[in-house]
Scaffold this motif. Structure first.
Motif, PDB file in Angstrom:
ATOM      1  N   ILE A  70       0.919  -1.010   0.272  1.00  0.00           N
ATOM      2  CA  ILE A  70      -0.109  -0.089   0.120  1.00  0.00           C
ATOM      3  C   ILE A  70       1.410   1.231  -0.282  1.00  0.00           C
ATOM      4  CG2 ILE A  70      -1.438   1.290   1.842  1.00  0.00           C
ATOM      5  CD1 ILE A  70      -2.770  -0.962   2.495  1.00  0.00           C
ATOM      6  N   ALA A  71       1.615   1.407   1.021  1.00  0.00           N
ATOM      7  CA  ALA A  71       2.875   1.795   1.035  1.00  0.00           C
ATOM      8  C   ALA A  71       3.522   2.286  -0.204  1.00  0.00           C
ATOM      9  CB  ALA A  71       3.485   1.977   2.041  1.00  0.00           C
ATOM     10  N   LEU A  72       3.709   1.487  -1.300  1.00  0.00           N
ATOM     11  CA  LEU A  72       4.216   2.181  -2.517  1.00  0.00           C
ATOM     12  C   LEU A  72       3.708   2.354  -4.138  1.00  0.00           C
ATOM     13  CD1 LEU A  72       6.904  -0.641  -2.214  1.00  0.00           C
ATOM     14  CD2 LEU A  72       7.291   1.734  -1.844  1.00  0.00           C
ATOM     15  N   SER A  73       2.434   1.292  -3.620  1.00  0.00           N
ATOM     16  CA  SER A  73       1.514   1.823  -4.332  1.00  0.00           C
ATOM     17  C   SER A  73       1.549   2.990  -5.476  1.00  0.00           C
ATOM     18  CB  SER A  73       0.262   1.602  -4.023  1.00  0.00           C
ATOM     19  OG  SER A  73      -0.491   2.106  -3.329  1.00  0.00           O
ATOM     20  N   GLY A  74       1.187   4.056  -4.830  1.00  0.00           N
ATOM     21  CA  GLY A  74       1.339   5.434  -5.373  1.00  0.00           C
ATOM     22  C   GLY A  74       2.563   6.483  -5.986  1.00  0.00           C
ATOM     23  N   LEU A  75       4.098   5.562  -5.526  1.00  0.00           N
ATOM     24  CA  LEU A  75       5.153   5.491  -6.415  1.00  0.00           C
ATOM     25  C   LEU A  75       5.109   4.534  -7.178  1.00  0.00           C
ATOM     26  CD1 LEU A  75       7.243   5.187  -2.442  1.00  0.00           C
ATOM     27  CD2 LEU A  75       7.149   7.329  -3.981  1.00  0.00           C
ATOM     28  N   ARG A  76       5.207   3.495  -7.709  1.00  0.00           N
ATOM     29  CA  ARG A  76       5.118   2.643  -8.781  1.00  0.00           C
ATOM     30  C   ARG A  76       3.844   3.368  -9.347  1.00  0.00           C
ATOM     31  NH1 ARG A  76       4.237  -2.724  -4.779  1.00  0.00           N
ATOM     32  NH2 ARG A  76       6.321  -3.365  -4.915  1.00  0.00           N
ATOM     33  N   ALA A  77       2.778   3.586  -9.197  1.00  0.00           N
ATOM     34  CA  ALA A  77       1.812   4.306 -10.466  1.00  0.00           C
ATOM     35  C   ALA A  77       2.728   5.943 -10.584  1.00  0.00           C
ATOM     36  CB  ALA A  77       0.388   5.130  -9.771  1.00  0.00           C
ATOM     37  N   ALA A  78       3.060   6.997 -10.427  1.00  0.00           N
ATOM     38  CA  ALA A  78       3.349   7.957 -10.497  1.00  0.00           C
ATOM     39  C   ALA A  78       4.158   7.817 -11.024  1.00  0.00           C
ATOM     40  CB  ALA A  78       4.245   9.064  -9.425  1.00  0.00           C
ATOM     41  N   GLY A  79       5.609   6.596 -11.676  1.00  0.00           N
ATOM     42  CA  GLY A  79       6.414   6.228 -12.302  1.00  0.00           C
ATOM     43  C   GLY A  79       7.624   6.336 -11.886  1.00  0.00           C
ATOM     44  N   VAL A  80       7.473   6.775 -10.265  1.00  0.00           N
ATOM     45  CA  VAL A  80       8.774   6.996  -9.345  1.00  0.00           C
ATOM     46  C   VAL A  80      10.226   5.637  -9.597  1.00  0.00           C
ATOM     47  CG1 VAL A  80       9.934   7.713  -7.359  1.00  0.00           C
ATOM     48  CG2 VAL A  80       7.443   9.037  -8.312  1.00  0.00           C
ATOM     49  N   ASN A  81      11.330   6.151  -9.496  1.00  0.00           N
ATOM     50  CA  ASN A  81      12.228   5.329  -9.610  1.00  0.00           C
ATOM     51  C   ASN A  81      12.572   4.498  -8.331  1.00  0.00           C
ATOM     52  OD1 ASN A  81      15.033   3.491  -9.819  1.00  0.00           O
ATOM     53  ND2 ASN A  81      15.954   5.354 -11.499  1.00  0.00           N
ATOM     54  N   LEU A  82      12.261   3.335  -8.002  1.00  0.00           N
ATOM     55  CA  LEU A  82      12.690   2.949  -6.273  1.00  0.00           C
ATOM     56  C   LEU A  82      13.643   1.950  -6.587  1.00  0.00           C
ATOM     57  CD1 LEU A  82       8.509   1.734  -6.307  1.00  0.00           C
ATOM     58  CD2 LEU A  82      10.538   3.540  -5.287  1.00  0.00           C
ATOM     59  N   THR A  83      14.950   2.215  -7.240  1.00  0.00           N
ATOM     60  CA  THR A  83      16.123   1.415  -7.510  1.00  0.00           C
ATOM     61  C   THR A  83      16.805   1.833  -5.790  1.00  0.00           C
ATOM     62  OG1 THR A  83      17.617   3.203  -8.427  1.00  0.00           O
ATOM     63  CG2 THR A  83      15.800   1.276  -9.379  1.00  0.00           C
ATOM     64  N   GLY A  84      16.289   2.518  -5.187  1.00  0.00           N
ATOM     65  CA  GLY A  84      17.079   3.268  -4.210  1.00  0.00           C
ATOM     66  C   GLY A  84      16.364   2.334  -3.040  1.00  0.00           C
ATOM     67  N   LEU A  85      15.438   1.897  -3.326  1.00  0.00           N
ATOM     68  CA  LEU A  85      14.831   1.403  -1.839  1.00  0.00           C
ATOM     69  C   LEU A  85      15.094  -0.115  -0.902  1.00  0.00           C
ATOM     70  CD1 LEU A  85      11.185   2.157  -0.885  1.00  0.00           C
ATOM     71  CD2 LEU A  85      10.745  -0.402  -1.924  1.00  0.00           C
ATOM     72  N   VAL A  86      15.298  -0.336  -0.094  1.00  0.00           N
ATOM     73  CA  VAL A  86      15.818  -0.878   0.410  1.00  0.00           C
ATOM     74  C   VAL A  86      14.660  -1.606   1.693  1.00  0.00           C
ATOM     75  CG1 VAL A  86      17.996  -0.111   0.740  1.00  0.00           C
ATOM     76  CG2 VAL A  86      15.992   0.997   2.705  1.00  0.00           C
ATOM     77  N   HIS A  87      15.023  -2.414   2.158  1.00  0.00           N
ATOM     78  CA  HIS A  87      14.167  -3.403   2.826  1.00  0.00           C
ATOM     79  C   HIS A  87      13.798  -4.083   3.455  1.00  0.00           C
ATOM     80  CE1 HIS A  87      11.283  -3.166  -0.895  1.00  0.00           C
ATOM     81  NE2 HIS A  87      12.869  -3.752  -1.533  1.00  0.00           N
ATOM     82  N   PRO A  88      14.260  -3.498   5.104  1.00  0.00           N
ATOM     83  CA  PRO A  88      14.651  -4.227   6.574  1.00  0.00           C
ATOM     84  C   PRO A  88      13.778  -5.295   6.628  1.00  0.00           C
ATOM     85  CG  PRO A  88      14.333  -1.290   7.111  1.00  0.00           C
ATOM     86  CD  PRO A  88      13.387  -2.208   5.678  1.00  0.00           C
ATOM     87  N   ASP A  89      14.055  -6.151   7.357  1.00  0.00           N
ATOM     88  CA  ASP A  89      13.287  -6.955   8.705  1.00  0.00           C
ATOM     89  C   ASP A  89      12.364  -5.855   9.413  1.00  0.00           C
ATOM     90  OD1 ASP A  89      13.525  -8.816   7.031  1.00  0.00           O
ATOM     91  OD2 ASP A  89      15.215  -9.995   8.878  1.00  0.00           O
ATOM     92  N   GLY A  90      10.713  -5.798   9.196  1.00  0.00           N
ATOM     93  CA  GLY A  90      10.277  -4.794  10.269  1.00  0.00           C
ATOM     94  C   GLY A  90       8.942  -4.516  10.149  1.00  0.00           C
ATOM     95  N   SER A  91       8.755  -3.936  10.519  1.00  0.00           N
ATOM     96  CA  SER A  91       6.946  -3.186   9.828  1.00  0.00           C
ATOM     97  C   SER A  91       7.601  -1.913   9.371  1.00  0.00           C
ATOM     98  CB  SER A  91       6.230  -2.274  11.256  1.00  0.00           C
ATOM     99  OG  SER A  91       7.458  -1.726  11.546  1.00  0.00           O
ATOM    100  N   THR A  92       6.580  -1.113   8.058  1.00  0.00           N
ATOM    101  CA  THR A  92       6.850  -0.392   7.613  1.00  0.00           C
ATOM    102  C   THR A  92       5.749   0.182   8.038  1.00  0.00           C
ATOM    103  OG1 THR A  92       6.848  -1.518   5.411  1.00  0.00           O
ATOM    104  CG2 THR A  92       6.046   0.681   5.411  1.00  0.00           C
ATOM    105  N   GLY A  93       6.600   2.065   8.024  1.00  0.00           N
ATOM    106  CA  GLY A  93       6.580   3.166   8.783  1.00  0.00           C
ATOM    107  C   GLY A  93       4.460   3.275   8.554  1.00  0.00           C
ATOM    108  N   VAL A  94       3.924   4.225   9.793  1.00  0.00           N
ATOM    109  CA  VAL A  94       2.627   4.395   9.526  1.00  0.00           C
ATOM    110  C   VAL A  94       2.319   5.556  10.244  1.00  0.00           C
ATOM    111  CG1 VAL A  94       0.372   3.404  10.643  1.00  0.00           C
ATOM    112  CG2 VAL A  94       1.960   1.572   9.988  1.00  0.00           C
ATOM    113  N   ALA A  95       1.693   6.098   9.657  1.00  0.00           N
ATOM    114  CA  ALA A  95       0.854   7.455  10.102  1.00  0.00           C
ATOM    115  C   ALA A  95      -0.701   7.669  10.895  1.00  0.00           C
ATOM    116  CB  ALA A  95       0.747   8.552   8.892  1.00  0.00           C
ATOM    117  N   LEU A  96      -1.218   7.655  10.906  1.00  0.00           N
ATOM    118  CA  LEU A  96      -2.718   7.998  12.054  1.00  0.00           C
ATOM    119  C   LEU A  96      -2.743   9.201  11.564  1.00  0.00           C
ATOM    120  CD1 LEU A  96      -2.159   5.917  15.316  1.00  0.00           C
ATOM    121  CD2 LEU A  96      -2.560   4.584  13.142  1.00  0.00           C
ATOM    122  N   VAL A  97      -3.676   9.384  10.691  1.00  0.00           N
ATOM    123  CA  VAL A  97      -4.297  10.536  10.043  1.00  0.00           C
ATOM    124  C   VAL A  97      -5.959  10.568  10.966  1.00  0.00           C
ATOM    125  CG1 VAL A  97      -4.667  12.330   8.466  1.00  0.00           C
ATOM    126  CG2 VAL A  97      -2.878  10.400   8.804  1.00  0.00           C
TER     127      VAL A  97
END
Length: 318
Positions: A70-97
């Motif tokens: 979900i966190a990456l869906s907008g980036l992918r749709a916009a065509g942002v280059n994600l070669t600089g993405l890293v995937h550590p073990d654990g949780s993705t950042g979350v914002a409660l809005v």
């Protein structure tokens, strides 16, 4: 032809709750709805820039949980280059809005994987960052990661000091521009050990310029922004950039829309004042729909849509 904009920053999943009003301490309220949307200041700004025509890459991190896609869906749709993405073990950042009926929000951010974006993680992407014409930074990753990205940059460094974190003053002074709101400007001045001449908006901008910051864009909500630049004779100029008049539905991510649009305009060669005028229109667009990234315009719909709700004399100037 514009060069590459590299955003080094946070990636979140936003849990967006709509409610009539914000609860008081100890109070329980019934909400109207909840949605899970892509967010994070770094991701938001990268999406905004990419959708407005800038070649954009993101250096950031997501975890290995259900929120990552979900966190990456907008980036992918916009065509942002994600070669600089890293995937550590654990949780993705979350914002409660939480967003109330007036469009005002409160936000609680849980960093998750964003907390791993320190010096080592950022320096692992040194070639990508060094290749950028613009490196865009915010305050939602660790201090040493922000400072490492600024040190690796060979192009223009934009720093959106939000949230305000303690940084090496040299990094703040190197920002071109430093993008802040009024509250962030006051804290930045405090961090630079500078007391402005007064408390008016222009005083804050001039104070930052006097402190050695290369250029400043200070947003002032519905009123627009102030652009501060050092002049050739060593003085300082401050230009007021008004915002279009629109009805706000949700202010979440509007500052990120502004900053991403500012980067996009600078990447195509606009001067700072014209870039801020463009960014103000984009920010006005973004507050007219719910969420952060889902509310951002593209070049195809930005001007016609933003003209709705603008006074006729203002629209003629767009």
């Amino acid at each position: 032809m514009s060069g590459l904009t590299v955003v080094v920053g946070s990636i979140n999943a936003d849990l967006l709750i709509r409610l009539d009003r914000h609860p008081n301490p100890g109070e329980t309220l019934l909400g109207d709805s909840m949605a899970v949307l892509p967010g994070g200041k770094g991701a938001n700004q990268a999406v905004a820039a990419a959708q407005l025509g800038a070649a954009t890459a993101l250096v950031g991190a997501v975890g290995n949980d259900a929120y990552a896609d979900i966190a990456l869906s907008g980036l992918r749709a916009a065509g942002v280059n994600l070669t600089g993405l890293v995937h550590p073990d654990g949780s993705t950042g979350v914002a409660l809005v939480e967003v109330d009926r007036h469009g005002e929000n409160t936000i609680v951010v849980i960093p998750g994987a964003n907390g791993t974006m320190g010096r080592a993680a950022v320096e692992s992407q040194r070639e990508l960052i060094a290749s950028a014409e613009i490196v865009l930074l915010q305050g939602e990753i660790p201090r040493d990661g922000i400072e490492a990205a600024a040190a690796l940059a060979t192009g223009r460094v934009m720093l959106n000091l939000a949230p305000v974190v303690e940084l090496d003053p040299a990094v703040v002074r190197a920002a071109d521009p430093l993008v802040v709101n009024e509250h962030e400007a006051e804290l930045a001045l405090s961090g630079l050990a500078v007391r402005p001449a007064g408390t008016a908006h222009e005083d804050l901008v001039r104070g930052l310029l006097d402190a050695g910051v290369r250029s400043v864009v200070m947003t002032v909500g519905a009123a627009g922004a102030l652009v501060g630049e050092t002049t050739d004779d060593g003085g300082a100029s401050v230009t007021v950039v008004p915002a279009p008049k629109v009805r706000a539905v949700d202010t979440t991510g509007a500052g990120d829309a502004f900053t991403g649009a500012l980067a996009a305009a600078l990447s195509r060669g606009e001067d700072l004042v014209e870039a801020a005028r463009f960014a103000a229109r984009v920010g006005a667009f973004a507050v007219q729909a719910a969420g952060a990234q889902p509310s951002y315009p593209t070049l195809a719909d930005e001007l016609p849509a933003i003209r709705q709700g603008i006074e006729p004399e203002e629209a003629e100037q767009l």
